[in-house]
Scaffold this motif. Structure first.
Motif, mmCIF file in Angstrom:
data_model
loop_
_atom_site.group_PDB
_atom_site.id
_atom_site.type_symbol
_atom_site.label_atom_id
_atom_site.label_comp_id
_atom_site.label_asym_id
_atom_site.label_seq_id
_atom_site.Cartn_x
_atom_site.Cartn_y
_atom_site.Cartn_z
ATOM 1 N N VAL A 1 0.938 -1.300 -0.014
ATOM 2 C CA VAL A 1 -0.030 0.061 -0.055
ATOM 3 C C VAL A 1 0.678 1.275 0.005
ATOM 4 O O VAL A 1 2.234 1.251 0.315
ATOM 5 C CB VAL A 1 -0.992 0.129 1.327
ATOM 6 C CG1 VAL A 1 -2.034 -0.904 1.285
ATOM 7 C CG2 VAL A 1 -0.155 -0.103 2.404
ATOM 8 N N ASP A 2 0.237 2.284 -0.537
ATOM 9 C CA ASP A 2 0.757 3.532 -0.291
ATOM 10 C C ASP A 2 -0.021 4.633 0.793
ATOM 11 O O ASP A 2 -1.423 4.646 0.243
ATOM 12 C CB ASP A 2 0.846 4.486 -1.643
ATOM 13 C CG ASP A 2 1.215 6.027 -1.492
ATOM 14 O OD1 ASP A 2 2.029 6.155 -0.467
ATOM 15 O OD2 ASP A 2 1.056 6.888 -2.540
ATOM 16 N N VAL A 3 0.262 4.661 1.867
ATOM 17 C CA VAL A 3 -0.421 5.404 2.898
ATOM 18 C C VAL A 3 -0.622 6.884 2.599
ATOM 19 O O VAL A 3 0.640 7.670 2.200
ATOM 20 C CB VAL A 3 0.208 5.324 4.408
ATOM 21 C CG1 VAL A 3 -0.882 6.196 5.115
ATOM 22 C CG2 VAL A 3 0.066 3.938 4.814
ATOM 23 N N LEU A 4 -1.854 7.423 2.174
ATOM 24 C CA LEU A 4 -1.926 8.925 1.838
ATOM 25 C C LEU A 4 -2.030 9.609 3.132
ATOM 26 O O LEU A 4 -1.383 10.932 2.785
ATOM 27 C CB LEU A 4 -3.140 8.838 0.948
ATOM 28 C CG LEU A 4 -3.205 7.968 -0.242
ATOM 29 C CD1 LEU A 4 -4.395 8.133 -1.000
ATOM 30 C CD2 LEU A 4 -2.028 8.022 -1.190
ATOM 31 N N HIS A 5 -2.567 9.274 4.110
ATOM 32 C CA HIS A 5 -2.808 10.378 5.360
ATOM 33 C C HIS A 5 -2.903 9.475 6.409
ATOM 34 O O HIS A 5 -3.789 8.374 6.537
ATOM 35 C CB HIS A 5 -4.009 11.084 4.942
ATOM 36 C CG HIS A 5 -4.260 12.288 5.981
ATOM 37 N ND1 HIS A 5 -3.715 13.340 6.018
ATOM 38 C CD2 HIS A 5 -5.172 12.108 7.033
ATOM 39 C CE1 HIS A 5 -4.024 14.032 7.290
ATOM 40 N NE2 HIS A 5 -4.937 13.398 7.882
ATOM 41 N N VAL B 1 -0.525 14.241 7.586
ATOM 42 C CA VAL B 1 -0.647 13.799 8.857
ATOM 43 C C VAL B 1 -1.474 14.951 9.749
ATOM 44 O O VAL B 1 -1.383 15.729 9.409
ATOM 45 C CB VAL B 1 0.448 13.386 9.639
ATOM 46 C CG1 VAL B 1 1.378 14.526 9.727
ATOM 47 C CG2 VAL B 1 0.020 12.898 11.220
ATOM 48 N N THR B 2 -2.576 14.344 10.394
ATOM 49 C CA THR B 2 -3.372 15.218 11.331
ATOM 50 C C THR B 2 -3.142 14.726 12.791
ATOM 51 O O THR B 2 -3.425 13.532 12.731
ATOM 52 C CB THR B 2 -4.682 15.352 10.855
ATOM 53 O OG1 THR B 2 -4.955 16.012 9.561
ATOM 54 C CG2 THR B 2 -5.246 16.379 11.850
ATOM 55 N N PHE B 3 -2.506 15.556 13.589
ATOM 56 C CA PHE B 3 -2.470 15.356 15.083
ATOM 57 C C PHE B 3 -3.543 15.738 15.858
ATOM 58 O O PHE B 3 -3.992 16.996 15.874
ATOM 59 C CB PHE B 3 -1.110 15.476 15.758
ATOM 60 C CG PHE B 3 -0.045 14.684 15.257
ATOM 61 C CD1 PHE B 3 0.136 13.445 15.926
ATOM 62 C CD2 PHE B 3 0.718 15.103 14.123
ATOM 63 C CE1 PHE B 3 1.349 12.776 15.598
ATOM 64 C CE2 PHE B 3 2.016 14.451 13.872
ATOM 65 C CZ PHE B 3 2.347 13.266 14.457
ATOM 66 N N PRO C 1 3.562 15.625 2.363
ATOM 67 C CA PRO C 1 3.689 14.432 2.610
ATOM 68 C C PRO C 1 4.838 14.087 3.350
ATOM 69 O O PRO C 1 6.122 14.507 2.976
ATOM 70 C CB PRO C 1 3.865 13.721 1.300
ATOM 71 C CG PRO C 1 3.035 14.773 0.524
ATOM 72 C CD PRO C 1 3.366 16.103 0.925
ATOM 73 N N LEU C 2 5.256 13.249 4.270
ATOM 74 C CA LEU C 2 6.314 13.017 5.197
ATOM 75 C C LEU C 2 6.511 11.683 5.430
ATOM 76 O O LEU C 2 5.518 10.923 5.414
ATOM 77 C CB LEU C 2 6.297 13.657 6.580
ATOM 78 C CG LEU C 2 5.863 15.291 6.801
ATOM 79 C CD1 LEU C 2 5.819 15.363 8.205
ATOM 80 C CD2 LEU C 2 7.012 16.065 5.987
ATOM 81 N N PRO C 3 7.633 11.124 5.396
ATOM 82 C CA PRO C 3 8.017 9.698 5.975
ATOM 83 C C PRO C 3 7.583 9.875 7.189
ATOM 84 O O PRO C 3 8.006 10.974 7.895
ATOM 85 C CB PRO C 3 9.464 9.835 5.711
ATOM 86 C CG PRO C 3 10.228 10.945 5.871
ATOM 87 C CD PRO C 3 9.070 11.937 5.339
ATOM 88 N N ILE C 4 7.427 8.569 7.871
ATOM 89 C CA ILE C 4 7.017 8.562 9.414
ATOM 90 C C ILE C 4 8.195 8.942 10.304
ATOM 91 O O ILE C 4 7.727 9.478 11.280
ATOM 92 C CB ILE C 4 6.382 7.124 9.508
ATOM 93 C CG1 ILE C 4 5.431 7.000 10.681
ATOM 94 C CG2 ILE C 4 7.759 6.157 9.724
ATOM 95 C CD1 ILE C 4 4.231 7.479 10.640
ATOM 96 N N ASN D 1 3.905 18.668 13.728
ATOM 97 C CA ASN D 1 4.279 19.035 12.358
ATOM 98 C C ASN D 1 3.009 19.690 12.088
ATOM 99 O O ASN D 1 2.008 19.723 12.270
ATOM 100 C CB ASN D 1 4.288 17.852 11.673
ATOM 101 C CG ASN D 1 5.294 16.740 11.941
ATOM 102 O OD1 ASN D 1 4.730 15.619 12.442
ATOM 103 N ND2 ASN D 1 6.570 17.011 11.806
ATOM 104 N N GLY D 2 3.150 20.795 11.042
ATOM 105 C CA GLY D 2 2.212 21.500 10.380
ATOM 106 C C GLY D 2 1.680 22.607 11.240
ATOM 107 O O GLY D 2 2.378 23.344 12.028
ATOM 108 N N VAL D 3 0.303 22.932 11.037
ATOM 109 C CA VAL D 3 -0.260 24.209 11.534
ATOM 110 C C VAL D 3 -1.104 23.770 12.746
ATOM 111 O O VAL D 3 -1.767 22.695 12.405
ATOM 112 C CB VAL D 3 -0.854 24.955 10.424
ATOM 113 C CG1 VAL D 3 -1.737 26.288 11.018
ATOM 114 C CG2 VAL D 3 0.076 25.467 9.260
ATOM 115 N N LYS D 4 -1.105 24.638 13.654
ATOM 116 C CA LYS D 4 -2.144 24.576 14.773
ATOM 117 C C LYS D 4 -3.457 25.000 14.057
ATOM 118 O O LYS D 4 -3.744 26.025 13.866
ATOM 119 C CB LYS D 4 -1.758 25.297 16.060
ATOM 120 C CG LYS D 4 -2.867 24.856 17.031
ATOM 121 C CD LYS D 4 -2.067 25.176 18.513
ATOM 122 C CE LYS D 4 -1.898 26.762 18.783
ATOM 123 N NZ LYS D 4 -1.383 26.788 20.140
#
Length: 513
Positions: free
Chosen positions: A24-28, A150-152, A188-191, A165-168
């Motif tokens: 697979v290719d994980v997209l998100h 990714v969304t945390f 897109p980031l590597p894990i 990572n990313g914007v709050k």
């Protein structure tokens, strides 16, 4: 990444992760994590949006040490199995199919998410994923070849400041003293460089570089330290030299990483004592350089780690040369050369090391860092500054958001320089040896001639330009070395005090004194 004890540049099993990456290719990733102050147990709900690359009946997801309670697809439970290192989903998928799976789980992480106390005794939470430690707490494809957004969503006691990572996107107070913080990363980031932290931070807006805000996150006891603010002066150099910064912020974060620095995308972690490091500026430059090399452009596999660490090593030297002059570059190259020579005497492996299939920490060595940096320096000297930077910029442009191998980089530099670089790459990156040179000198009074013999003592033989000068006052000369013994006859009216090989520090070689 920077190793903690070898400062600046001194940064799941392979079969299993490669198979998973091929399936697979994980997209998100949608990562919903709940942490608490009572125990080290976490609760997670992670949604993997992915696309199948092949027909699959049993999907492997890397996960160790966590207990999965259910897996959902389109709101319905699906069958799964779990062993010590992986979660297996029962699926019926064809190549090209897209799917989303939500894994609900809990447990106490043994690694990957470090729950501990900082040097002031305050409780902290820091991810520490490199190389393949993320799956110790997070269901994922734990391999650098699989990049995803990714969304945390972090649910934590309200006294914590959360950064990722990313914007709050939002911060919301919940009942029982809980705060929900959401960060979203659209690149897109590597894990390995996905990251989240929760600690009692003091946050400072150090400044802006164009539209990029730069922040410092330090433990509240270190609020007076402004060392990370230097990032606002480093970031513009790499933007100008390489290309646009890909992330929407740059946060420099005091942390509990096991490394001196860890290049998490837009959210760099530094060792908790880093504010007092003598070479903090070099450390900052190294990790910021990774934002282009390692994060935006990621190696296809660990064997190509030098595309991350060697690049960050040399880019740091170039920043220091730009800031403090050529003598600084030469001094650092000499220091790095000694580390490469010392490593080569202990371990005979090439930079692109195909023998390592587990315990990837052993790749954090002088080959990946200093020798990789030296290869870039010699490549720069071989093709010239203009072609070198043109190739670097095009390489970044072409592979931004993607993965690259050593051959991919070579082809980019061949296009930029118009030169065939296969031999150069083979001897410096795929050969374990480095040149070991012995020089013999004699002076003929009758003919007023110096005879210099340069002997390659290693095997196989290398081909390279060797610079030399008489008495440090004569013009620099160059000779191509490719035979076992190369003899050079040099006119000299009087017997010289000596001959200096490689006076400008442009050759990676062990030259006998």
């Amino acid at each position: 990444m920077t190793m903690k004890k070898v400062f600046i540049i001194t940064l799941c099993a392979l079969w299993g992760t490669v198979v998973a990456a091929q399936q697979v290719d994980v997209l998100h990733y949608g990562i919903d994590l709940t942490i608490n102050d009572a125990t080290n147990q976490i609760a997670g709900k992670v949604t993997l949006n992915l696309q199948y690359l092949q027909q699959t009946g049993k999907l492997k997801i890397d996960l160790a040490g966590m207990k999965v309670s259910e897996v959902l697809s389109k709101g319905r439970q699906i069958g799964f199995e779990q062993d010590a290192n992986a979660l297996y989903l029962k699926v019926h998928a064809r190549a090209g199919d897209k799917a989303a799976y939500t894994v609900v789980y809990a447990g106490t992480p043994k690694d990957g998410l470090i729950i501990s106390k900082n040097k002031y005794g305050d409780r902290t939470f820091f991810t520490d994923h490199w190389p393949d430690r993320a799956h110790q707490w997070l269901p994922c494809i734990d391999h650098p070849s699989d990049k995803a957004t990714v969304t945390f969503t972090i649910n934590a006691p309200e006294h914590y400041t959360v950064v990722a990572n990313g914007v709050k996107v939002s911060e919301e107070r919940l009942p029982a003293g809980i705060k929900k913080t959401v960060y979203d990363e659209k690149v897109p980031l590597p894990i390995k460089v996905m990251a989240v932290a929760a600690a009692d931070f003091t946050v400072t807006h150090s400044g802006d570089v164009g539209r990029i805000p730069v922040y410092s996150y330090v433990f509240r006891e270190d609020a007076s330290h402004q060392g990370y603010a230097r990032a606002t002066q480093i970031l513009p150099y790499f933007i100008q030299q390489v290309g646009p910064f890909q992330f929407e912020k740059l946060a420099n974060i005091q942390s509990k990483t096991i490394f001196g620095g860890m290049e998490n995308a837009g959210a760099i972690f530094y060792a908790e004592n880093s504010l007092d490091f003598e070479r903090l500026e070099s450390l900052l430059a190294h990790e910021i350089a990774h934002q282009w090399f390692g994060d935006a452009v990621t190696e296809t596999d660990w064997r190509h780690l030098w595309l991350s660490e060697g690049f960050a090593t040399y880019m740091t030297l170039l920043y220091m040369e730009h800031t403090y002059g050529t003598d600084t570059l030469k001094a650092s190259l000499k220091e790095d050369r000694e580390k490469v020579i010392g490593f080569a005497k202990k371990r005979k492996t090439p930079v692109v090391d195909t023998t390592v299939h587990s315990n990837y920490m052993q790749l954090l060595n002088a080959n990946s860092y200093q020798r990789g940096g030296w290869v870039l320096h010699m490549l720069r000297r071989k093709i010239g500054d203009e072609q070198f930077w043109a190739g670097i910029r095009q390489y970044f442009k072409d592979y931004n958001g993607r993965n690259a191998s050593t051959d991919d980089f070579r082809k980019e530099m061949e296009k930029a320089s118009g030169q065939d670089l296969k031999g150069f790459f083979t001897q410096w990156l795929y050969t374990a040896a480095i040149p070991e040179l012995q020089m013999n000198l004699s002076y003929n009074e009758a003919t007023h001639t110096v005879k210099m013999e340069v002997i390659q003592q290693q095997s196989p033989l290398f081909e390279f330009p060797l610079e030399y000068t008489l008495d440090k006052t004569k013009p620099l000369q160059q000779v191509m070395i490719k035979e076992r013994v190369t003899t050079i006859m040099i006119p000299a009216e009087t017997k010289p005090a000596g001959i200096w090989l490689d006076p400008d520090t442009n050759l990676l070689a062990d030259i006998a004194k």
